[in-house]
Scaffold this active site. Structure first.
Site, PDB file in Angstrom:
ATOM      1  N   HIS A  35       0.829  -1.216   0.000  1.00  0.00           N
ATOM      2  CA  HIS A  35       0.000   0.000   0.000  1.00  0.00           C
ATOM      3  C   HIS A  35       0.863   1.266   0.000  1.00  0.00           C
ATOM      4  O   HIS A  35       0.497   2.269   0.609  1.00  0.00           O
ATOM      5  CB  HIS A  35      -0.992  -0.001   1.173  1.00  0.00           C
ATOM      6  N   GLY A 130      -4.655 -11.564  -4.590  1.00  0.00           N
ATOM      7  CA  GLY A 130      -3.554 -10.649  -4.294  1.00  0.00           C
ATOM      8  C   GLY A 130      -2.297 -10.988  -5.085  1.00  0.00           C
ATOM      9  O   GLY A 130      -1.200 -10.563  -4.729  1.00  0.00           O
ATOM     10  N   LEU A 131      -2.441 -11.767  -6.160  1.00  0.00           N
ATOM     11  CA  LEU A 131      -1.275 -12.144  -6.973  1.00  0.00           C
ATOM     12  C   LEU A 131      -1.313 -11.485  -8.349  1.00  0.00           C
ATOM     13  O   LEU A 131      -0.629 -11.904  -9.277  1.00  0.00           O
ATOM     14  CB  LEU A 131      -1.204 -13.676  -7.112  1.00  0.00           C
ATOM     15  N   SER A 132      -2.160 -10.472  -8.501  1.00  0.00           N
ATOM     16  CA  SER A 132      -2.187  -9.653  -9.715  1.00  0.00           C
ATOM     17  C   SER A 132      -2.559 -10.421 -10.971  1.00  0.00           C
ATOM     18  O   SER A 132      -1.899 -10.290 -12.008  1.00  0.00           O
ATOM     19  CB  SER A 132      -0.835  -8.980  -9.949  1.00  0.00           C
ATOM     20  N   SER A 133      -3.609 -11.205 -10.884  1.00  0.00           N
ATOM     21  CA  SER A 133      -4.029 -11.922 -12.089  1.00  0.00           C
ATOM     22  C   SER A 133      -4.460 -10.927 -13.163  1.00  0.00           C
ATOM     23  O   SER A 133      -4.222 -11.144 -14.356  1.00  0.00           O
ATOM     24  CB  SER A 133      -5.167 -12.891 -11.771  1.00  0.00           C
ATOM     25  N   SER A 134      -5.049  -9.812 -12.779  1.00  0.00           N
ATOM     26  CA  SER A 134      -5.518  -8.868 -13.802  1.00  0.00           C
ATOM     27  C   SER A 134      -4.346  -8.201 -14.524  1.00  0.00           C
ATOM     28  O   SER A 134      -4.357  -8.087 -15.756  1.00  0.00           O
ATOM     29  CB  SER A 134      -6.467  -7.825 -13.207  1.00  0.00           C
ATOM     30  N   GLU A 166      -6.160  -0.092 -16.673  1.00  0.00           N
ATOM     31  CA  GLU A 166      -6.840  -0.507 -15.435  1.00  0.00           C
ATOM     32  C   GLU A 166      -7.506   0.688 -14.736  1.00  0.00           C
ATOM     33  O   GLU A 166      -8.636   0.602 -14.277  1.00  0.00           O
ATOM     34  CB  GLU A 166      -5.824  -1.194 -14.514  1.00  0.00           C
ATOM     35  N   ASP A 178       1.853  -3.688  -9.906  1.00  0.00           N
ATOM     36  CA  ASP A 178       1.494  -4.995 -10.458  1.00  0.00           C
ATOM     37  C   ASP A 178       1.927  -5.127 -11.916  1.00  0.00           C
ATOM     38  O   ASP A 178       2.534  -6.121 -12.323  1.00  0.00           O
ATOM     39  CB  ASP A 178      -0.024  -5.222 -10.370  1.00  0.00           C
ATOM     40  N   TYR A 227     -10.235  -0.207  -0.696  1.00  0.00           N
ATOM     41  CA  TYR A 227      -8.973   0.220  -1.302  1.00  0.00           C
ATOM     42  C   TYR A 227      -9.017   1.726  -1.561  1.00  0.00           C
ATOM     43  O   TYR A 227      -8.104   2.470  -1.164  1.00  0.00           O
ATOM     44  CB  TYR A 227      -8.766  -0.557  -2.608  1.00  0.00           C
TER      45      TYR A 227
HETATM   46  P1  NG1 Z   1      -3.627  -6.525  -5.669  1.00  0.00           P
HETATM   47  O1  NG1 Z   1      -3.690  -7.193  -4.369  1.00  0.00           O
HETATM   48  O2  NG1 Z   1      -2.813  -7.272  -6.670  1.00  0.00           O
HETATM   49  O3  NG1 Z   1      -4.967  -6.150  -6.199  1.00  0.00           O
HETATM   50  C1  NG1 Z   1      -3.432  -3.921  -5.041  1.00  0.00           C
HETATM   51  C2  NG1 Z   1      -3.129  -2.862  -6.083  1.00  0.00           C
HETATM   52  C3  NG1 Z   1      -1.615  -2.533  -6.106  1.00  0.00           C
HETATM   53  C4  NG1 Z   1      -1.119  -2.174  -4.710  1.00  0.00           C
HETATM   54  C5  NG1 Z   1      -1.545  -3.287  -3.715  1.00  0.00           C
HETATM   55  C6  NG1 Z   1      -1.225  -2.936  -2.278  1.00  0.00           C
HETATM   56  C7  NG1 Z   1      -4.837  -3.313  -7.789  1.00  0.00           C
HETATM   57  C8  NG1 Z   1      -5.121  -3.908  -9.115  1.00  0.00           C
HETATM   58  N1  NG1 Z   1      -3.545  -3.349  -7.380  1.00  0.00           N
HETATM   59  O4  NG1 Z   1      -2.823  -5.120  -5.435  1.00  0.00           O
HETATM   60  O5  NG1 Z   1      -1.363  -1.469  -7.005  1.00  0.00           O
HETATM   61  O6  NG1 Z   1      -1.587  -0.907  -4.298  1.00  0.00           O
HETATM   62  O7  NG1 Z   1      -2.958  -3.521  -3.774  1.00  0.00           O
HETATM   63  O8  NG1 Z   1       0.146  -2.763  -2.083  1.00  0.00           O
HETATM   64  O9  NG1 Z   1      -5.726  -2.776  -7.130  1.00  0.00           O
END
Ligand code: NG1
Length: 391
Positions: A35, A130-134, A166, A178, A227
């Protein structure tokens, strides 16, 4: 049968010819710096060996036909259908289709040509974990269109266009971490990125330790609201701190001493959120020195501190993530454990001594299941290369 073979077969079935190319773009874990990407801070992610794969070929049709094997759905899109987020038959775009459509939109906005293609894609990056699939899907489509288009953008430029897709097309206000990790990953290395200047370098991870990802099985809900609310708290903290520190443009510009002196002027909740960010950026700087010195012990301690801060100050953990972290930290060979990504569910990341890894995985799975009644998915991963042409 592996994923690439399966995609090639489906491509041939659907389009009558084998694919011309296959690309892969990985998911990522973040070891430290959570974050903070949207606060101009420093992050320490790595691309992982799980990825989105696309098998594709050019077409003479005026539109691209994309098949998402994981959803067993097809969508056909063109420049004309982008503004309405529909397909060429005017039906709405399925949710997964927003990612390739967003990439096409961002490329066209940048006046980069997008060649129509026939494509089938699938991913082994778990969604919503939380592994950035998108981001991996975005970076895979970016590379596929680059491969067909005969143009070439540096990986960081592709990451920035993916972030724009995005933010402005999909509508998720994420930072750059990501897409950066998915585009720029380097095998066996961690990536240290300055999210303001976009300068980055690799850092070594000693070969005596492995990265273990533990999926709680809990999928985050209401995340985009939470978020955005955390982002708003950081912006508010910045605005309030600017009264005493006019040079401050984001929380990145506030050092720990200044923050301690001024924290009492902030409303309690805003102060907690901002403290996490200021201290987390400090932790990443310490981590750089620890990794350069090969001090895994200290690096692991920083990961553990990060989890406490995400749990108590940023308040983005959940009971299942806390349970997974607590059990991991009690096991032999575990240097550090914490939630990774946005939080509210998804995965933890653990740094574990290779000698203890099998017992660690077994005991963590057993401990988590007896505590929560949920069966976790736990896998050893390694830092992988960023998006690349595989065939
Ligand atoms: P994930 O958990 O991959 O969605 C999100 C944000 C990142 C970053 C992290 C927290 C999205 C797509 N990505 O990651 O940019 O802020 O949370 O460190 O929302």
């Amino acid at each position: 049968m592996d994923l690439i073979e399966r995609l090639s077969i489906i491509h041939r079935e659907r389009f009558g010819i084998p694919p011309l190319h296959v690309v892969r773009a990985p998911g990522r874990i973040n070891l430290l710096g959570e974050h903070v990407d949207y606060n101009d801070g420093f992050v320490l992610p790595a691309a992982i060996d799980r990825a989105a794969y696309i098998a594709f070929s050019p077409t003479t049709a005026p539109h691209s036909t994309l098949e998402a094997v994981d959803f067993d759905q097809q969508a056909s899109i063109s420049a004309e259908t982008l503004p309405t987020k529909t397909q060429i038959d005017a039906s709405p775009l399925p949710e997964w289709g927003l990612y390739p459509a967003g990439v096409m939109w961002a490329l066209l906005e940048a006046k980069i040509p997008v060649m129509p293609m026939n494509a089938v894609f699938a991913s082994n990056v778990p969604r919503g974990a939380g592994l950035s699939s998108s981001a991996s899907v975005e970076m895979a489509f970016m590379l596929a269109w680059q491969t067909l288009g005969g143009w070439e953008l540096p990986p960081m430029q592709r990451a920035l266009l993916g972030q724009k897709a995005e933010n402005r097309y999909v509508g998720v206000n994420c930072g750059i971490m990501d897409q950066f990790a998915s585009a720029c990953g380097v095998e066996n290395k961690l990536l240290l990125l300055d999210c303001r200047s976009l300068e980055w370098k690799t850092l070594p991870l000693p070969d005596t330790v492995s990265i273990v990802v533990a999926d709680t099985g809990v999928r985050r809900k209401l995340t985009s609201g939470e978020y955005n609310n955390r982002r708003a708290a950081c912006e508010e903290a910045t605005r309030l701190l600017q009264r005493d520190l006019p040079h401050v443009k984001s929380l990145r510009d506030v050092n720990a001493e200044e923050f301690d002196r001024l924290a009492k002027k902030l409303p309690e909740e805003i102060g907690k959120r901002a403290r996490h960010v200021v201290e987390e950026i400090g932790r990443v700087k310490q981590a750089e020195a620890s990794l350069e010195a090969g001090d895994v012990g200290n690096f692991g301690r920083l990961m553990n501190e990060c989890h406490v801060s995400l749990r108590d100050l940023y308040e983005v953990s959940c009971p299942e993530l806390d349970a997974m972290v607590e059990i991991a930290q009690s096991l032999e060979g575990c240097y550090g454990a914490r939630l990774t990504g946005a939080g509210f569910g998804g995965c933890t990341v653990n740094l574990v001594s290779n000698e203890k890894i099998e017992a660690f995985v077994q005991k963590l799975a057993k401990g988590y299941e007896s505590k929560t009644g949920l069966r976790p998915e736990i896998y050893i991963t390694r830092a992988a290369n960023g998006a690349e042409l595989v065939e």
